[in-house]
Design an enzyme around this catalytic site. Structure first.
Site, PDB file in Angstrom:
ATOM      1  N   HIS A   1      51.219  42.781  43.032  1.00  0.00           N
ATOM      2  CA  HIS A   1      50.918  43.133  41.643  1.00  0.00           C
ATOM      3  C   HIS A   1      51.814  42.307  40.718  1.00  0.00           C
ATOM      4  O   HIS A   1      52.974  42.667  40.449  1.00  0.00           O
ATOM      5  CB  HIS A   1      51.164  44.624  41.428  1.00  0.00           C
ATOM      6  CG  HIS A   1      50.716  45.119  40.086  1.00  0.00           C
ATOM      7  ND1 HIS A   1      49.396  45.213  39.731  1.00  0.00           N
ATOM      8  CD2 HIS A   1      51.433  45.547  38.997  1.00  0.00           C
ATOM      9  CE1 HIS A   1      49.298  45.687  38.498  1.00  0.00           C
ATOM     10  NE2 HIS A   1      50.521  45.886  38.026  1.00  0.00           N
TER      11      HIS A   1
ATOM     12  N   ASP B   1      47.824  43.578  46.283  1.00  0.00           N
ATOM     13  CA  ASP B   1      48.143  44.403  45.113  1.00  0.00           C
ATOM     14  C   ASP B   1      48.142  45.880  45.497  1.00  0.00           C
ATOM     15  O   ASP B   1      47.103  46.456  45.829  1.00  0.00           O
ATOM     16  CB  ASP B   1      47.129  44.149  43.994  1.00  0.00           C
ATOM     17  CG  ASP B   1      47.609  44.671  42.644  1.00  0.00           C
ATOM     18  OD1 ASP B   1      48.230  45.742  42.616  1.00  0.00           O
ATOM     19  OD2 ASP B   1      47.359  44.003  41.627  1.00  0.00           O
TER      20      ASP B   1
ATOM     21  N   SER C   1      47.796  43.646  34.438  1.00  0.00           N
ATOM     22  CA  SER C   1      48.147  45.050  34.572  1.00  0.00           C
ATOM     23  C   SER C   1      47.712  45.827  33.326  1.00  0.00           C
ATOM     24  O   SER C   1      46.538  45.771  32.952  1.00  0.00           O
ATOM     25  CB  SER C   1      49.655  45.165  34.837  1.00  0.00           C
ATOM     26  OG  SER C   1      50.035  46.475  35.141  1.00  0.00           O
TER      27      SER C   1
END
Length: 483
Positions: free
Chosen positions: A167, A133, A46
């Site tokens: 994610h 995601d 991320s």
């Protein structure tokens, strides 16, 4: 990278403040170890994925072995804009100008703002994007693959994007279900992502340790490397036993958490449960886990400029701090029969600097200065004074000095000199712009908000826009971060 509501942000800041102070008190100096400089790499998820790209590209002379990127994107994708960051660089709602970013990279390298791009050619890369995601779309990672294609041979790039993962950082035995998006953003998808990543970067490795680890976890004082800039007071490292003893020359991997994953928010889950340490333990890999602090936006690393306009360059404060940690860890373990420098004093304090002076040591070729256990100068000093900078106002620090010989081996440490910077210790408050004005930290004018004192713009005057204001003097506020 999701947004906290204002009440949750405020509650989080209050709850973790005592924890942070306790952590800083318990921290120890980061060790200096025998690290092979050709075996240094970085990875992240991320915002940590974006930061990993920034470090790999900007400090390519350091991270020569390669990088792993999970749910990140191209270098300088946001171009200093939070709109770009949350739009094209996450949702991919508009196209990412990959060719323009490649040009920027080449131009910055030519100017010296980042290392030469030629260093990237020998790197090995591992890219990962989950098909589920919903935060950083696979199309963004596709653009990262295209970006790297301008600098790294295709044969050196592995890209996995066929796993139904949300994610998160993926493991084969820890975390939430693979389709879950939420704390701790570690998902059990029956896939050993850390192992796949490290083996792509380093080649074949010994089997991981699935039992009790033989090394040690070190919580170290990050204040030796950075003054504020949304970094936590402490970071972590995992050090295999052979690396700690100095009996082996080791590799070094920097593993960067994502948003909402620092120790203030999920404890040590990222440090201990992502799978890196199992592989590190049997392959003499030191793993460094730098940490953002509670004033970092959503706990994220700075990849769009919330802390500094130079965030993606070597001059970026968070970038330089991690680079300094790497150089410290790589300092070696050799010792020399040199006396401890005497008469160390700290003087001429300002709000951000301190002058250090000490007596010369017979036979010394130079000196190394340490602040809160963190090495301040990469190359030995030839003189007997040094001005330390990047300090936080109204804060106390401790310094020591060691003499070194011509080979760089270190002598005994001096006594610690403790002193405080001048000025007021900054106080940071993160809340919505409406609440800032009600508390007289800011004022509203024609529907926009401005900080008292600095008159810096904070955006629209409403309850939806959140800003961190740093108070540095009575009635004076600026947009920024403390620890």
């Amino acid at each position: 990278m999701q947004k906290f509501t204002a009440p949750l942000r405020r509650a989080a800041g209050v709850l973790v403040s005592a924890w942070l102070l306790a952590g800083a008190a318990a921290a120890v100096p980061l060790p200096e170890l025998n690290i092979d400089p050709a075996q240094v790499s970085v990875s992240g998820v991320s915002s940590g994925g974006y930061m990993a790209v920034q470090l790999h590209v900007a400090y390519s002379a350091t991270f020569t072995k390669g990088a792993g990127v999970v749910a990140g994107g191209p270098y300088y994708c946001a171009e200093g804009s939070v709109v770009y960051a949350t739009g094209r660089c996450m949702a991919h709602d508009t196209s990412i100008p990959v060719s323009s970013l490649v040009t920027t990279t080449n131009n910055w390298a030519a100017s010296g703002a980042i290392d030469p791009v030629a260093n990237l050619a020998a790197s090995r890369l591992y890219l990962f994007s989950g098909t589920l995601d919903s935060v950083v779309k696979t199309a963004v990672m596709d653009d990262l693959r295209s970006y790297y294609g301008a600098f790294v041979p295709a044969a050196n790039i592995a890209y996995k994007k066929d796993l139904a993962a949300e994610h998160a950082f993926v493991t084969d035995d820890y975390g939430s279900a693979c389709s879950v998006k939420g704390d701790p953003y570690i998902d059990d998808c029956n896939f050993d992502l850390a192992g796949a990543l490290l083996q792509q970067i380093y080649g074949p490795l010994n089997a991981r340790n699935v039992g009790t680890l033989g090394g040690s976890f070190v919580e170290f004082d990050q204040r030796g490397f950075v003054g504020g800039h949304a970094m936590a007071q402490t970071g972590w490292a995992y050090v295999p036993a052979a690396c700690a003893s100095g009996s082996a020359t080791c590799r070094l991997h920097v593993a960067l958490h994502g948003c909402k994953q620092n120790t203030a928010q999920i404890g040590q889950q990222y440090v201990r449960n992502t799978g890196y340490n199992r592989w590190a333990d049997t392959n003499n890999i030191v793993v460094l886990y730098p940490q953002t602090g509670v004033t970092a936006t959503n706990g994220c690393w700075d990849w769009w400029g919330y802390d500094s306009p130079d965030y993606a360059k070597k001059a970026g404060p968070q970038m330089a701090a991690i680079q300094a940690m790497v150089k410290h860890l790589s300092g070696g373990t050799a010792t020399a029969a040199l006396a401890a420098p005497g008469g160390l004093t700290a003087s001429a304090a300002t709000a951000s600097t301190m002058k250090l002076s000490w007596s010369a040591v017979p036979g010394a070729a130079g000196y190394v200065v340490y602040r809160n256990g963190g090495r301040r100068n990469a190359a030995p000093l030839t003189g007997t004074s040094y001005t330390d900078s990047d300090l936080v106002a109204g804060s106390s620090y401790g310094w020591t000095v060691r003499a070194v010989n011509a080979a760089g081996a270190r002598g005994a440490a001096s006594a610690t000199a403790t002193a405080s910077t001048t000025g007021m210790t900054p106080v940071c408050t993160t809340t919505d712009n409406y609440s800032h004005t009600m508390a007289a930290r800011a004022y509203a004018l024609y529907g926009f908000t401005y900080a008292y004192g600095s008159n810096q713009g904070m955006g629209l005057w409403n309850i939806y826009i959140e800003t961190t204001l740093k108070k540095t003097a009575a009635g004076y506020y600026e947009v920024g971060t403390c620890y």
